[in-house]
Design a protein around this motif. Structure first.
Motif, PDB file in Angstrom:
ATOM      1  N   ILE A 168      35.595 -54.556   8.649  1.00  0.00           N
ATOM      2  CA  ILE A 168      34.944 -53.250   8.790  1.00  0.00           C
ATOM      3  C   ILE A 168      35.551 -52.478   9.960  1.00  0.00           C
ATOM      4  O   ILE A 168      35.838 -51.280   9.853  1.00  0.00           O
ATOM      5  N   LEU A 169      35.768 -53.166  11.080  1.00  0.00           N
ATOM      6  CA  LEU A 169      36.308 -52.517  12.274  1.00  0.00           C
ATOM      7  C   LEU A 169      37.679 -51.906  12.009  1.00  0.00           C
ATOM      8  O   LEU A 169      37.936 -50.743  12.354  1.00  0.00           O
ATOM      9  N   GLN A 170      38.564 -52.648  11.388  1.00  0.00           N
ATOM     10  CA  GLN A 170      39.911 -52.147  11.137  1.00  0.00           C
ATOM     11  C   GLN A 170      39.893 -50.940  10.211  1.00  0.00           C
ATOM     12  O   GLN A 170      40.762 -50.076  10.274  1.00  0.00           O
ATOM     13  N   GLN A 171      38.884 -50.862   9.354  1.00  0.00           N
ATOM     14  CA  GLN A 171      38.816 -49.739   8.427  1.00  0.00           C
ATOM     15  C   GLN A 171      38.292 -48.469   9.076  1.00  0.00           C
ATOM     16  O   GLN A 171      38.126 -47.443   8.415  1.00  0.00           O
ATOM     17  N   GLY A 172      38.021 -48.539  10.376  1.00  0.00           N
ATOM     18  CA  GLY A 172      37.831 -47.298  11.110  1.00  0.00           C
ATOM     19  C   GLY A 172      39.063 -46.411  10.961  1.00  0.00           C
ATOM     20  O   GLY A 172      38.970 -45.181  10.944  1.00  0.00           O
ATOM     21  N   TYR A 173      40.221 -47.056  10.809  1.00  0.00           N
ATOM     22  CA  TYR A 173      41.484 -46.340  10.575  1.00  0.00           C
ATOM     23  C   TYR A 173      41.414 -45.557   9.266  1.00  0.00           C
ATOM     24  O   TYR A 173      41.775 -44.376   9.208  1.00  0.00           O
ATOM     25  N   ALA A 174      40.921 -46.208   8.214  1.00  0.00           N
ATOM     26  CA  ALA A 174      40.800 -45.548   6.913  1.00  0.00           C
ATOM     27  C   ALA A 174      39.709 -44.484   6.928  1.00  0.00           C
ATOM     28  O   ALA A 174      39.851 -43.425   6.309  1.00  0.00           O
ATOM     29  N   VAL A 175      38.608 -44.774   7.619  1.00  0.00           N
ATOM     30  CA  VAL A 175      37.531 -43.785   7.727  1.00  0.00           C
ATOM     31  C   VAL A 175      38.032 -42.548   8.467  1.00  0.00           C
ATOM     32  O   VAL A 175      37.725 -41.409   8.091  1.00  0.00           O
ATOM     33  N   GLY A 176      38.835 -42.766   9.516  1.00  0.00           N
ATOM     34  CA  GLY A 176      39.427 -41.644  10.233  1.00  0.00           C
ATOM     35  C   GLY A 176      40.341 -40.821   9.343  1.00  0.00           C
ATOM     36  O   GLY A 176      40.333 -39.576   9.386  1.00  0.00           O
ATOM     37  N   PHE A 177      41.136 -41.503   8.521  1.00  0.00           N
ATOM     38  CA  PHE A 177      42.016 -40.827   7.560  1.00  0.00           C
ATOM     39  C   PHE A 177      41.177 -40.035   6.555  1.00  0.00           C
ATOM     40  O   PHE A 177      41.495 -38.897   6.205  1.00  0.00           O
ATOM     41  N   LEU A 178      40.082 -40.643   6.115  1.00  0.00           N
ATOM     42  CA  LEU A 178      39.197 -40.003   5.147  1.00  0.00           C
ATOM     43  C   LEU A 178      38.579 -38.729   5.734  1.00  0.00           C
ATOM     44  O   LEU A 178      38.560 -37.669   5.096  1.00  0.00           O
ATOM     45  N   LEU A 179      38.076 -38.819   6.962  1.00  0.00           N
ATOM     46  CA  LEU A 179      37.481 -37.655   7.614  1.00  0.00           C
ATOM     47  C   LEU A 179      38.528 -36.553   7.828  1.00  0.00           C
ATOM     48  O   LEU A 179      38.242 -35.362   7.639  1.00  0.00           O
ATOM     49  N   ALA A 180      39.736 -36.965   8.217  1.00  0.00           N
ATOM     50  CA  ALA A 180      40.809 -35.992   8.416  1.00  0.00           C
ATOM     51  C   ALA A 180      41.177 -35.317   7.096  1.00  0.00           C
ATOM     52  O   ALA A 180      41.474 -34.106   7.061  1.00  0.00           O
ATOM     53  N   SER A 181      41.127 -36.057   5.999  1.00  0.00           N
ATOM     54  CA  SER A 181      41.448 -35.499   4.679  1.00  0.00           C
ATOM     55  C   SER A 181      40.415 -34.460   4.258  1.00  0.00           C
ATOM     56  O   SER A 181      40.764 -33.413   3.698  1.00  0.00           O
ATOM     57  N   ILE A 182      39.154 -34.765   4.519  1.00  0.00           N
ATOM     58  CA  ILE A 182      38.086 -33.819   4.178  1.00  0.00           C
ATOM     59  C   ILE A 182      38.226 -32.548   5.019  1.00  0.00           C
ATOM     60  O   ILE A 182      38.095 -31.423   4.510  1.00  0.00           O
ATOM     61  N   LEU A 183      38.512 -32.731   6.303  1.00  0.00           N
ATOM     62  CA  LEU A 183      38.716 -31.581   7.182  1.00  0.00           C
ATOM     63  C   LEU A 183      39.938 -30.782   6.738  1.00  0.00           C
ATOM     64  O   LEU A 183      39.923 -29.541   6.756  1.00  0.00           O
TER      65      LEU A 183
END
Length: 481
Positions: free
Chosen positions: A178-193
């Protein structure tokens, strides 16, 4: 006395056997409970939960800031009147300077604790992100992204060390994923923005909005405790009369082979991650001609796959071992590469992107736990982050190399980014699978017990030194006689 020496009666034997069976049954139930993901999630206390949340958010927002550049490459290139391959140079310098940040902030964390260096790190990358949005030209933008790289390099090592040291050993696999996927969550948020802002306000607004992670410092300052493992190491050093410098020299002397192995391992991990992902939005927009909306949808679906894959594979690594799970994920990632790049059908590409990110980030989800368990106990603030970021340094030019080769090997008059992404990624995945099989793991290591072992070794070494000194004195005395 005779009664004591007599063999136990049948009833006693049955009673003992029954007790053993009941004990085994309880142990099995404990194992089952430990392997239940929901019980693992709810087994941690409030402080452990807040510490993990801080580490996760730190890495998420760090990645969010990084991917604002990745997604904005064509727009930044247009404003600064240059090629995308030149703009990706700012990605390269960000990745290149991450090891410097890992070394600086890691040593500070091992010397002074995890919390305050982590807070300083988050403030630094937030300020650099805000300033990037005001860059008047590419040179200023490049310098700002270089400083951002130093801060980005420090965050991962500090956050993972703090989280892994606080969490119970049996929960590390799941929470690592879960922790490492903060990277993917960050990418996801950046994509939405990216979808909401880039066409309407412009690329600069993405960087201004990306400076809000500084608020995370408040959470760490008031609600996150210092690592108990670091406190134990500090006390052990004091009681053993060792300085931080002497401990550093000993770690380098005894663990240099492990250090080199982990750097090689993380080099392949980083190239697999950045090589498959960093140029992908540019490939979709430039080579396949997809719209901003389509690029956003693909990126969102892919990162959902990454989040699910990282969490599941992290959990599975607790059951089947770190190396086996990494190896399986990497092999599957190689198998899905054609579906990730070759189809021109939007639906098939969605399936391929989901599967590819699931496997790539599934393997990476195991890294926080794996590196922290392999780390020399007294340098967990430095070792995982530095090896991780040195691996990133080796792979730092992946996006730029792929962009340049794609511009050289054209297909039907357009840049052929897809072919280059596939070929280079498959080579690296093969090397990563081999390194994983040849390596070791230390799953479920008890970090507090490691402190006691290190302390005992120090005591034994001092005793041996004293004995050697005494023997030398005796030898000199005999010689004089």
């Amino acid at each position: 006395m005779e009664e004591l020496n007599q063999p136990p009666s049948q009833n006693a034997s049955k009673s003992t056997a029954t007790a053993d069976l009941e004990s085994n049954s309880r142990n099995k139930n404990n194992v089952v409970n430990a392997q239940n993901p929901w019980k693992l999630l709810t087994s941690i206390n409030k402080q452990q939960g807040l510490t993990f949340a801080a580490a996760f958010l730190g890495w998420t927002l760090d990645a969010f800031d990084f991917f604002t550049v990745v997604l904005s490459v064509p727009y930044i290139a247009k404003e600064f009147r240059t090629e995308p391959s030149v703009i990706t140079g700012s990605i390269t310098i960000t990745l290149c300077l991450r090891p410097l940040g890992a070394a600086i902030f890691g040593l500070l964390a091992d010397r002074y604790g995890r919390r305050y260096p982590l807070m300083a790190d988050i403030i630094l990358y937030s300020v650099m992100e805000l300033a990037s949005g005001f860059a008047p030209n590419f040179l200023v933008f490049f310098i700002l992204r270089a400083i951002f790289g130093i801060a980005m390099g420090g965050e991962w090592g500090l956050g993972t060390a703090l989280a892994m040291e606080v969490l119970p050993p049996e929960t590390r696999g799941l929470f690592s994923g879960i922790l490492q996927q903060g990277y993917a969550v960050g990418f996801l948020l950046a994509s939405i923005l990216y979808y909401a802002v880039i066409e309407n306000i412009g690329w600069r607004a993405m960087f201004w909005i990306g400076s809000f992670p500084a608020l995370l410092v408040v959470l760490i300052r008031f609600f996150v405790p210092e690592s108990p493992v670091w406190k134990a190491h500090r006390n052990a050093r004091k009681s053993g009369g060792k300085t931080f410098l002497s401990s550093t020299k000993l770690a380098l002397k005894h663990h240099w082979k492990k250090f080199i192995y982990c750097v090689l391992l993380m080099s392949c991990f980083s190239f697999m991650s950045h090589g498959t992902q960093d140029l992908y939005p540019t490939f979709l927009k430039t080579q396949l001609g997809f719209t901003t909306a389509q690029v956003t949808i693909l990126t969102v679906v892919a990162n959902i796959g990454a989040i699910i894959g990282g969490s599941i594979c992290g959990y599975l690594s607790q059951l089947f071992g770190r190396r086996k799970t990494i190896f399986t994920s990497v092999v599957l990632a190689a198998c899905f590469m054609p579906l990730y790049i070759l189809p021109k059908n939007f639906g098939l590409l969605i399936v391929g992107a989901f599967a590819e990110y699931f496997c790539v980030q599934g393997a990476l989800g195991i890294v926080p736990a794996h590196l922290n368990e392999l780390s020399p106990p007294e340098f967990r603030g430095t070792f995982p982050g530095l090896t991780y970021q040195l691996g990133t340094l080796v792979a730092s030019s992946s996006a730029q190399v792929e962009a340049k080769l794609g511009e050289i090997f054209k297909k039907n008059g357009t840049y052929n980014y897809g072919f280059v992404i596939v070929m280079l990624s498959l080579i690296v995945m093969t090397l990563l699978a081999l390194l994983t099989i040849l390596g070791k793991e230390n799953k479920d290591a008890n970090f507090i017990e490691q402190v006691e072992i290190v302390e005992q070794i120090t005591v034994n070494d001092k005793s041996k030194e004293k004995e050697t000194e005494q023997d030398e004195k005796v030898a000199v005395t005999i010689k004089d006689i």
